[in-house]
Design an enzyme around this catalytic site. Structure first.
Site, PDB file in Angstrom:
ATOM      1  N   LYS A   1       0.857  -1.208  -0.049  1.00 46.90           N
ATOM      2  CA  LYS A   1      -0.063   0.025   0.002  1.00 46.90           C
ATOM      3  C   LYS A   1       0.984   1.201   0.025  1.00 46.90           C
ATOM      4  O   LYS A   1       0.486   2.349  -0.424  1.00 46.90           O
ATOM      5  CB  LYS A   1      -0.813  -0.099   1.166  1.00 46.90           C
ATOM      6  CG  LYS A   1      -2.138  -1.056   0.953  1.00 46.90           C
ATOM      7  CD  LYS A   1      -3.165  -0.767   1.942  1.00 46.90           C
ATOM      8  CE  LYS A   1      -4.379  -1.424   1.770  1.00 46.90           C
ATOM      9  NZ  LYS A   1      -4.226  -3.078   1.942  1.00 46.90           N
TER      10      LYS A   1
ATOM     11  N   GLU B   1     -10.401   6.463   2.824  1.00 51.41           N
ATOM     12  CA  GLU B   1     -11.144   5.807   3.317  1.00 51.41           C
ATOM     13  C   GLU B   1     -10.512   4.437   3.899  1.00 51.41           C
ATOM     14  O   GLU B   1      -9.229   4.221   3.287  1.00 51.41           O
ATOM     15  CB  GLU B   1     -12.196   5.218   2.262  1.00 51.41           C
ATOM     16  CG  GLU B   1     -11.844   4.203   1.595  1.00 51.41           C
ATOM     17  CD  GLU B   1     -10.729   4.535   0.492  1.00 51.41           C
ATOM     18  OE1 GLU B   1     -10.547   5.527   0.157  1.00 51.41           O
ATOM     19  OE2 GLU B   1     -10.099   3.654   0.104  1.00 51.41           O
TER      20      GLU B   1
ATOM     21  N   SER C   1       1.625  -9.777  -0.672  1.00 49.72           N
ATOM     22  CA  SER C   1       1.468  -8.331  -0.858  1.00 49.72           C
ATOM     23  C   SER C   1       1.450  -7.728   0.727  1.00 49.72           C
ATOM     24  O   SER C   1       1.664  -6.508   0.922  1.00 49.72           O
ATOM     25  CB  SER C   1      -0.084  -8.112  -1.055  1.00 49.72           C
ATOM     26  OG  SER C   1      -0.985  -8.942  -0.541  1.00 49.72           O
TER      27      SER C   1
END
Ligand SMILES: *Cc1c(COP(=O)(O)O)cnc(C)c1O
Length: 386
Positions: free
Chosen positions: A88, A110, A368
């Site tokens: 991210k 969000e 990830s």
């Protein structure tokens, strides 16, 4: 992977379905990102941040013991080793740098499980921006530690208290705030979804991990590409990043969804959050809550480019059960000494299930994120089993 057309369409998916009041903000953002992405100074600044702050490039790890056990050659792209523990950070650093370039000083985001909120709050702290994160009330209760982390980082966490009080409501609240504060605020969206330019922009910001993986695989495999490239799919950003490194090779692309949130596998075309894509809907056309063991994959939709890749048959999107995911989580931990996040454990679970069919082939999995955040949940689950 190809760019969308001028209206943000990937085939019959994507687009920009927003209220009139949001249109100028989307158009401004599209122009600003296009300009920045073509500017070598911006690219160099982002590369430096990714290297010196996030820790890129992330390594490629060959799993010798797991490969032996499965009869499949397994390679991992180690996004778990990035600062803040997942892929991210690539996206938020890019959008934060863009925010500065646009002369804005406030980041909106969000978050569902809280991971994107934490990453955005991190980038805001780094750049000295104000930061407001919208989070469903239900999610705030479930993810207290991440709420506390965001507050430590200086962000304000605001509860989304309408409707189901989860991620999809947090997206709506963030968009509402953006309309009212667009002069000073940038909406830092967390995946390859939403209105154009987000699905394209977020993919471009994660492309770095796919490009690295391609070079690393070629160095390891004597110039060859892996046979199969696998990633988990929530909104689809980590999958889009790794797929973009291999879309023009002969590698098979596989995106793995949770059985309880299979938007591509079990959804129908619909419009949500400013885009057309596959969506989980009930018989009345209401968006259905996704349900999975991994809060980070609980998104009822999927990025429009994935819908398109499924449509044209370039990628496929099978799903796995929570039980298969827990087994995969334990298998990687035991065989390689790597505790994966529950999200990429979905990709791994598919490889383990399909091992007989994949025998002798080389499979690249995008790891990830790291699993430290999930260890307490797994402990409760296993102790519950006795
Ligand atoms: C948030 C998250 C995901 C899901 O998001 P995508 O946009 O589908 O990549 C997957 N893995 C990890 C570790 C995450 O934190």
């Amino acid at each position: 992977m190809g760019d969308p057309d001028a209206t943000g369409r990937f085939g019959r998916f994507g687009g920009r379905f927003v209220p009139e009041t949001l249109m100028p903000a989307c158009i401004e953002l599209d122009a600003a990102f296009r300009d920045a992405w073509a500017d070598p100074t911006f690219r160099a600044e982002l590369d430096a941040l990714l290297r010196d702050y996030a820790g890129r490039p992330s390594p490629l790890t060959e799993c010798h013991r797991l490969s032996e056990e499965l009869g499949v050659r397994v390679l991992l792209k180690r996004e778990d080793l990035n600062h803040t523990g997942s892929h991210k950070i690539n996206n938020v650093l890019g959008q934060a740098l863009l925010t500065k370039r646009m002369g804005k000083t406030r980041l909106l985001a969000e978050t569902g499980a809280g991971q994107h909120g934490v990453a955005t709050a991190t980038a805001a702290a780094l750049m000295g921006f104000d930061c407001v994160v919208y989070m469903g009330e239900v999610d705030m209760e479930r993810q207290k530690l991440n709420v506390f982390r965001m507050r430590l980082l200086g962000a304000e966490v605001r509860p989304a208290s309408s409707d189901s009080r989860t991620l999809k409501d947090a997206v709506n609240e963030a968009m509402r705030d953006w309309v009212a504060t667009v002069e000073t605020s940038h909406y830092c969206l967390g995946s390859v979804m939403g209105p154009h330019p987000y699905p394209w922009m977020v993919r471009e910001l994660h492309r770095v991990l796919g490009d690295e993986a391609r070079e690393q695989c070629r160095a390891l495999l004597g110039g060859a590409d892996p046979d199969v490239v696998v990633a988990c799919v929530g909104g689809g950003s980590n999958a889009a990043g790794i797929f973009s490194g291999f879309a023009d090779t002969s590698a098979e692309l596989v995106g793995v969804e949770p059985a309880g949130g299979a938007a591509v596998g079990g959804g129908v075309p619909g419009v949500v959050h400013g885009m057309t894509s596959f969506l989980k809907q009930d018989e009345w056309g209401q968006v259905e809550e996704a349900q999975s063991i991994s809060a980070g994959l609980d998104y009822p939709g999927v990025g429009p480019e994935h819908a398109h890749l499924a449509d044209i048959g370039r990628a496929r999107y099978p799903n796995v059960t929570d039980q298969e995911v827990v087994d995969a989580f334990r298998t990687l931990t035991r065989t390689e000494g790597i505790i994966p996040a529950l999200e990429p454990a979905h990709a791994l679970a598919w490889v383990i299930r399909e091992a007989p069919a994949l025998a002798g082939r080389t499979v690249l999995i995008n790891l990830s994120g790291r699993g430290d955040k999930d260890v307490a949940q797994i402990m409760d689950l296993l102790e519950g089993e006795g």
